[in-house]
Design an enzyme around this catalytic site. Structure first.
Site, PDB file in Angstrom:
ATOM      1  N   CYS A  33     -27.259  24.836-101.707  1.00 62.27           N
ATOM      2  CA  CYS A  33     -27.872  24.571-103.018  1.00 62.27           C
ATOM      3  C   CYS A  33     -28.994  23.535-102.913  1.00 62.27           C
ATOM      4  O   CYS A  33     -28.738  22.356-102.669  1.00 62.27           O
ATOM      5  CB  CYS A  33     -26.775  24.096-103.974  1.00 62.27           C
ATOM      6  SG  CYS A  33     -27.362  23.446-105.538  1.00 62.27           S
ATOM      7  N   CYS A  36     -28.784  20.620-105.341  1.00 65.33           N
ATOM      8  CA  CYS A  36     -27.676  19.744-104.925  1.00 65.33           C
ATOM      9  C   CYS A  36     -28.155  18.766-103.854  1.00 65.33           C
ATOM     10  O   CYS A  36     -27.839  17.580-103.893  1.00 65.33           O
ATOM     11  CB  CYS A  36     -26.515  20.553-104.366  1.00 65.33           C
ATOM     12  SG  CYS A  36     -25.772  21.711-105.537  1.00 65.33           S
TER      13      CYS A  36
END
Length: 108
Positions: A33, A36
Site C-alpha cells: 500500500c 500506507c
C-alpha cells in the site's frame, strides 16, 4: 519498526490494544500500500511527541486477517484510536502531520 511504534498481530491485539491503559492508535496497513508507506514517517514523527500519552501500533492486514473485519476496516491505511478498549475514532486515508495531531488531540 521503531522504538515508538510496535508491530502487533491478531494474537497480540487483545493484550496490546484492548487491555492497554493508554489510548492506542492502530495503523491498519499492508506492505503493498503506497499511502500506507507514505503515512509511516508521519506516524513515526508524531509517535515521538506522544510517547507518554498514546501508544502507537501497526497491524499488517495481509498477515492478520481476523482483526480488521471486527472493526469495519475496508480500506487502508485506516487509523483507529482505542480508549479503554473501545473504538473512540476512525480515520481512513493518508494524513498530514498536522491532521494526524488534530485527530489525536480531538479524541484523547
Amino acid at each position: 519498526m521503531s522504538s515508538h511504534i510496535h508491530v502487533i498481530s491478531d494474537a497480540s491485539f487483545e493484550k496490546e490494544v484492548i487491555e492497554s491503559h493508554l489510548p492506542v492508535i492502530v495503523d491498519f496497513w499492508a506492505q503493498w500500500c503506497g499511502p500506507c508507506k507514505a503515512l509511516a514517517p508521519v506516524l513515526e514523527d508524531v509517535a515521538t511527541q506522544y510517547t507518554e500519552k498514546v501508544k502507537f501500533v501497526k497491524l499488517d492486514v495481509d498477515h492478520n486477517p481476523s482483526t480488521p473485519p471486527k472493526f469495519g476496516v475496508r480500506g487502508i491505511p485506516t487509523l483507529i484510536l482505542f480508549k479503554a478498549g473501545q473504538v473512540a475514532a476512525t480515520q481512513v486515508g493518508l494524513l498530514s502531520k498536522a491532521d494526524l495531531m488534530k485527530f489525536i488531540d480531538g479524541h484523547i
